[in-house]
Design an enzyme around this catalytic site. Structure first.
Site, PDB file in Angstrom:
ATOM      1  CB  SER A  93     -28.899 -34.908 -67.406  1.00  0.00           C
ATOM      2  OG  SER A  93     -28.693 -33.791 -68.231  1.00  0.00           O
ATOM      3  CB  SER A 133     -35.149 -33.378 -71.061  1.00  0.00           C
ATOM      4  OG  SER A 133     -35.334 -33.188 -69.673  1.00  0.00           O
ATOM      5  CG  ASP A 190     -38.991 -24.020 -60.621  1.00  0.00           C
ATOM      6  OD1 ASP A 190     -39.581 -22.996 -61.024  1.00  0.00           O
ATOM      7  OD2 ASP A 190     -38.148 -24.632 -61.307  1.00  0.00           O
ATOM      8  CG  ASN A 221     -40.205 -21.857 -67.715  1.00  0.00           C
ATOM      9  OD1 ASN A 221     -40.430 -22.853 -68.393  1.00  0.00           O
ATOM     10  ND2 ASN A 221     -39.220 -21.011 -68.004  1.00  0.00           N
ATOM     11  CE  LYS A 229     -31.484 -28.120 -68.982  1.00  0.00           C
ATOM     12  NZ  LYS A 229     -31.930 -29.076 -67.946  1.00  0.00           N
ATOM     13  CD  GLU A 230     -35.148 -23.033 -66.454  1.00  0.00           C
ATOM     14  OE1 GLU A 230     -35.388 -23.512 -65.333  1.00  0.00           O
ATOM     15  OE2 GLU A 230     -34.287 -23.533 -67.230  1.00  0.00           O
ATOM     16  NE  ARG A 287     -35.422 -36.476 -59.634  1.00  0.00           N
ATOM     17  CZ  ARG A 287     -35.053 -35.479 -60.419  1.00  0.00           C
ATOM     18  NH1 ARG A 287     -35.168 -34.227 -59.981  1.00  0.00           N
ATOM     19  NH2 ARG A 287     -34.559 -35.708 -61.629  1.00  0.00           N
ATOM     20  CG  HIS A 294     -33.282 -19.881 -62.415  1.00  0.00           C
ATOM     21  ND1 HIS A 294     -32.913 -20.872 -61.526  1.00  0.00           N
ATOM     22  CD2 HIS A 294     -33.587 -20.554 -63.569  1.00  0.00           C
ATOM     23  CE1 HIS A 294     -32.999 -22.049 -62.103  1.00  0.00           C
ATOM     24  NE2 HIS A 294     -33.406 -21.888 -63.349  1.00  0.00           N
ATOM     25  NE  ARG A 295     -29.867 -23.833 -62.879  1.00  0.00           N
ATOM     26  CZ  ARG A 295     -29.836 -23.911 -61.547  1.00  0.00           C
ATOM     27  NH1 ARG A 295     -29.045 -23.120 -60.856  1.00  0.00           N
ATOM     28  NH2 ARG A 295     -30.582 -24.796 -60.905  1.00  0.00           N
ATOM     29  N   GLY A 345     -39.947 -27.186 -65.011  1.00  0.00           N
ATOM     30  CA  GLY A 345     -39.810 -28.476 -65.677  1.00  0.00           C
ATOM     31  C   GLY A 345     -39.810 -29.644 -64.720  1.00  0.00           C
ATOM     32  CG  ASP A 368     -29.165 -27.044 -64.362  1.00  0.00           C
ATOM     33  OD1 ASP A 368     -29.468 -26.730 -65.526  1.00  0.00           O
ATOM     34  OD2 ASP A 368     -29.953 -27.612 -63.592  1.00  0.00           O
ATOM     35  CE  LYS A 395     -37.792 -21.995 -63.901  1.00  0.00           C
ATOM     36  NZ  LYS A 395     -37.641 -23.356 -63.424  1.00  0.00           N
TER      37      LYS A 395
END
Length: 430
Positions: free
Chosen positions: A197, A168, A49, A91, A342-343, A27, A389-390, A93, A315, A415
């Site tokens: 979220s 989302s 990212d 990837n 998600k991913e 952001r 990644h998570r 987002g 997350d 990522k």
């Protein structure tokens, strides 16, 4: 395929500084690029990212680069110099959605695409919102998904813009950040359905205010952007990026599981990230938690299962799923329908991989229930990470069980956290 074997581990102990927040970093990069003036970003995340966002801005003609221990972005006062570009967004987002909105609003000819999984992640709700104000966007393969072609178009805002909030929060974030660029009169965004979220929208509003645009939030259902003819964003000069609260969850959970004490620096009582609420969930499970303005510390307690709505911490909720392996009773995570887009399909992936350890797992459209193993199983062939990644970081915690754990494709952590496993090794003991 590269693999990494961890453990079995017995204790987590120590302290560490967190990498910068991905959500805040991307952001901040975009707002700095759109602002009047030069911005120096301190603590910016350096991972795939954010590199994708930085490269996209460079391709668009926005000068940015390292400046000592910060990242310098020379703002372009509400425009992009390059109005014809091919942009590969991987990837990411948090990069593709707000950047696509800004490009569609400002006008130009842009080809937006990414990896195969990005072409499976929905973007229709954002595109529908942008088309309401006149944006011209074509889907190049499948309707509702990237890749896309953005074309120049006159933007006209004559009535409230509507956007769904239940898939989302990034779609709303993208509109909030882009529409001030053409807000010659006040702009209203109405959210249709439940907004998931919400803490991520709080981050968006906080960052926009730092750059001079104050949006009024009417109970998460209507957002009022003030009129501001011309280029509204103004650089604050310096921006400090918080540590990543989602990344903190793995280290704090390791302490809760193992019996040691771990402190993370860079987030605390003053954090603007919703995922700091992860420690409230750990406390509800029985861990001992201490907080200061800029650090959080966790020690083990006797962990028991909980039933928790995770809509505000999607997350970090993944970390609760692997922590649940070590509880004395079942854990149910609710409100996680966004995991599907998600991913990877994270509900399916978590269900599959947790079951390999002997846990009894049930799942549905927006929930996951984990009953801890009565007898742990050694996982033959390793834990698959689905290029997510998570998944890789979450399942490092399973190494606190009785068997070593093989992580398949551990490099996918690049990522958001390229040196995760090195830092994890520093605070854990075999």
């Amino acid at each position: 395929m590269h693999t990494l074997t961890i453990g079995p581990l017995h204790r987590a102990e120590g302290s560490l500084d967190l990498p910068g927040s991905k959500s805040i970093s991307n952001r901040a990069l975009l707002l700095a690029a759109l602002a009047h003036g030069t911005t120096y970003l301190h603590g910016l995340l350096d991972a795939d990212d954010t590199r994708i966002m930085r490269q996209a801005l460079s391709t668009l003609g926005v000068p940015n680069g390292a400046a000592g221990d910060s990242w310098e972005v020379i703002g372009q006062a509400g425009r992009f110099p390059n109005r014809d570009a091919d942009l590969f967004m991987g990837n990411a987002g948090t990069a593709i959605r707000p950047l696509s909105a800004a490009l569609a609003i400002l006008g130009g000819e842009y080809h937006i695409h990414g990896v195969a999984r990005m072409h499976e992640r929905p973007i229709r709700d954002l595109v529908d919102g942008l088309r309401q104000v006149g944006a011209r966007i074509d889907y190049l393969q499948h309707a509702g998904f990237p890749p896309m072609q953005i074309h120049p178009a006159p933007i006209r805002i004559t009535e409230p813009i509507q956007v769904r909030g239940d898939v989302s929060s990034q779609f709303l974030t993208a509109l909030l950040m882009a529409l001030p660029l053409v807000a010659r009169q006040p702009v209203i965004i109405d959210v249709i359905g439940e907004l998931i979220s919400k803490p991520y929208i709080t981050i968006t509003l906080n960052m926009m205010q730092q750059f001079g645009v104050a949006v009024t939030n009417h109970d998460w259902q209507r957002f009022h952007i003030p009129a501001n003819p011309g280029a509204p964003y103004r650089s604050p000069g310096q921006v400090w990026v918080e540590g990543d609260a989602s990344s903190a969850s793995y280290f704090l959970a390791a302490a809760a599981i193992s019996g040691g004490c771990v402190r993370v620096h860079g987030i605390g009582q003053q954090s603007i990230q919703g995922d700091v609420a992860f420690v409230d969930a750990l406390a509800a499970m029985g861990a001992r938690v201490r907080r200061a303005p800029d650090w959080i510390e966790v020690e083990r307690g006797d962990l028991h299962g909980i039933d928790i709505d995770c809509v505000a911490i999607p997350d970090a909720a993944m970390t609760l799923a692997t922590t649940a392996l070590f509880a004395t009773s079942p854990t149910t995570l609710r409100g996680i329908g966004s995991w599907r887009v998600k991913e990877t399909d994270r509900i399916h992936a978590m269900h599959t991989e947790l079951s390999k350890f002997g846990a009894v797992v049930t799942s549905g459209a927006d929930f996951l229930t984990i009953t801890p193993p009565t007898t742990w199983q050694a996982v033959v062939g390793g834990v698959d990470t689905y290029d997510d990644h998570r998944m890789a970081m979450c399942f490092s915690l399973a190494a606190f069980g009785p068997y070593a754990v093989q992580i398949n494709d551990p490099g996918c952590v690049a990522k958001t956290f390229p040196d995760y496993f090195e830092r994890f090794a520093r605070i854990t003991e075999s």
